[in-house]
Design a protein around this motif. Sequence first.
Motif, PDB file in Angstrom:
ATOM      1  N   ARG A 138       5.186   3.517   2.028  1.00  9.33           N
ATOM      2  CA  ARG A 138       4.665   2.214   1.637  1.00  9.33           C
ATOM      3  C   ARG A 138       4.528   1.352   2.884  1.00  9.33           C
ATOM      4  N   PHE A 139       3.473   0.562   2.906  1.00 14.22           N
ATOM      5  CA  PHE A 139       3.199  -0.345   4.017  1.00 14.22           C
ATOM      6  C   PHE A 139       2.828  -1.705   3.455  1.00 14.22           C
ATOM      7  N   LEU A 140       3.048  -2.746   4.251  1.00 21.84           N
ATOM      8  CA  LEU A 140       2.557  -4.078   3.936  1.00 21.84           C
ATOM      9  C   LEU A 140       1.395  -4.387   4.877  1.00 21.84           C
ATOM     10  N   VAL A 141       0.289  -4.833   4.278  1.00 24.19           N
ATOM     11  CA  VAL A 141      -0.905  -5.187   5.035  1.00 24.19           C
ATOM     12  C   VAL A 141      -1.276  -6.613   4.666  1.00 24.19           C
ATOM     13  N   PRO A 142      -1.533  -7.471   5.654  1.00 25.65           N
ATOM     14  CA  PRO A 142      -1.954  -8.831   5.320  1.00 25.65           C
ATOM     15  C   PRO A 142      -3.165  -8.798   4.380  1.00 25.65           C
ATOM     16  N   ALA A 143      -3.121  -9.605   3.323  1.00 26.18           N
ATOM     17  CA  ALA A 143      -4.180  -9.595   2.310  1.00 26.18           C
ATOM     18  C   ALA A 143      -5.547  -9.894   2.912  1.00 26.18           C
ATOM     19  N   ASP A 144      -5.608 -10.788   3.887  1.00 30.56           N
ATOM     20  CA  ASP A 144      -6.909 -11.119   4.471  1.00 30.56           C
ATOM     21  C   ASP A 144      -7.457  -9.999   5.363  1.00 30.56           C
ATOM     22  N   GLU A 145      -6.656  -9.011   5.645  1.00 28.27           N
ATOM     23  CA  GLU A 145      -7.055  -7.882   6.484  1.00 28.27           C
ATOM     24  C   GLU A 145      -7.377  -6.635   5.656  1.00 28.27           C
ATOM     25  N   TYR A 146      -6.865  -6.613   4.432  1.00 30.96           N
ATOM     26  CA  TYR A 146      -7.032  -5.407   3.616  1.00 30.96           C
ATOM     27  C   TYR A 146      -8.435  -5.371   3.014  1.00 30.96           C
ATOM     28  N   GLU A 147      -9.250  -4.507   3.560  1.00 27.33           N
ATOM     29  CA  GLU A 147     -10.602  -4.298   3.059  1.00 27.33           C
ATOM     30  C   GLU A 147     -10.861  -2.795   3.061  1.00 27.33           C
TER      31      GLU A 147
ATOM     32  N   CYS B  64       0.829  -1.202   0.000  1.00 31.37           N
ATOM     33  CA  CYS B  64       0.000   0.000   0.000  1.00 31.37           C
ATOM     34  C   CYS B  64       0.864   1.253   0.000  1.00 31.37           C
ATOM     35  N   VAL B  65       0.446   2.234  -0.740  1.00 27.39           N
ATOM     36  CA  VAL B  65       1.023   3.568  -0.668  1.00 27.39           C
ATOM     37  C   VAL B  65       0.010   4.399   0.106  1.00 27.39           C
ATOM     38  N   ALA B  66       0.462   5.059   1.148  1.00 30.98           N
ATOM     39  CA  ALA B  66      -0.437   5.848   1.984  1.00 30.98           C
ATOM     40  C   ALA B  66       0.137   7.243   2.191  1.00 30.98           C
TER      41      ALA B  66
ATOM     42  N   GLY C  48     -11.874   4.657   2.525  1.00 31.69           N
ATOM     43  CA  GLY C  48     -10.480   4.267   2.417  1.00 31.69           C
ATOM     44  C   GLY C  48     -10.041   3.336   3.529  1.00 31.69           C
ATOM     45  N   PHE C  49      -8.818   2.885   3.400  1.00 23.36           N
ATOM     46  CA  PHE C  49      -8.230   1.989   4.396  1.00 23.36           C
ATOM     47  C   PHE C  49      -7.255   2.789   5.246  1.00 23.36           C
ATOM     48  N   VAL C  50      -7.430   2.711   6.560  1.00 26.18           N
ATOM     49  CA  VAL C  50      -6.584   3.426   7.504  1.00 26.18           C
ATOM     50  C   VAL C  50      -5.478   2.482   7.979  1.00 26.18           C
ATOM     51  N   ILE C  51      -4.239   2.896   7.796  1.00 28.63           N
ATOM     52  CA  ILE C  51      -3.081   2.125   8.244  1.00 28.63           C
ATOM     53  C   ILE C  51      -2.986   2.195   9.763  1.00 28.63           C
ATOM     54  N   ASP C  52      -2.747   1.052  10.371  1.00 24.13           N
ATOM     55  CA  ASP C  52      -2.477   0.994  11.807  1.00 24.13           C
ATOM     56  C   ASP C  52      -0.966   0.798  11.950  1.00 24.13           C
ATOM     57  N   PRO C  53      -0.224   1.853  12.291  1.00 23.10           N
ATOM     58  CA  PRO C  53       1.239   1.743  12.333  1.00 23.10           C
ATOM     59  C   PRO C  53       1.758   0.735  13.352  1.00 23.10           C
TER      60      PRO C  53
END
Length: 186
Positions: free
Chosen positions: A147-156, A131-133, A161-166
Motif C-alpha cells: 500500500r502507498f499514499l499518493v497526494p490526491a492532486d497527483e494521482y492521475e 493505493c494498492v500496487a 495505470g499509475f506508476v508508483i515513484d518509491p
Amino acid sequence: MPARLVARCVRRCGGVTAHSTAGHGGFKLSAERNRKVHPMLRSAGGWYEEDECWAIVAITFPNLFTGFERRCAESTIKDSWPDAWEAIFGGILAPGESRENDRRAFEVEHAADWIVVSAITSDEVKDFVECVATPGGKRGAGTEERRFLVPADEYEVGRFGFVIDPDRHAVYAGPSSFAGRQGRVR
C-alpha cells in the motif's frame, strides 16, 4: 455495430449474417466466407462479435462497408491485433499507433515497478489516495502487494495505470480505507 450496417449486410451479402440482440450482436460467416479471413484473425466457428471482431469482417469484405467503417475497422485491428495488421498490410506500427503494442511496451518498461491495481480516496489521511500496487501491475494468488499514499492532486491514472515513484510515494501501513483491509497491515 451500427444498426444500418446490420440491415444492409443482411440484404446484400450471401454467407454473411448479422445477428443482433438487445444487448449484443455480431456476424456469422459461412464456412466458405470464413476461409477468406486471414488465418491470424479467423474464428474457428465463423462468429465475430460486435465489439471488436466486426472489424475482421470489415477488412476481409471491404465492399460491404463504407469508407468510414473501413477506417474504423483498420484502427480497431491496429489497436487489438497489431501483429495481424502488420502481417496483412506489410507495415510496422510505430509507438502510438496501436493500443496493444503500447500496452506491451508499458508492461516491459514497468515490469519491475509498482503499478496501482486498486485505489481509494483515503478517509484516514486527508488529501491522499490510498493505493494498492503490485510489481508490474500483476494480479493473482501469490502476487506481492504494497500500500502507498499518493497526494490526491497527483494521482492521475494513465493509459495503462499509475506508476508508483518509491522516492515520492510512501509505503503505507496505517489504517486502511479499503473495506476488505480493515485491520490488515502489510
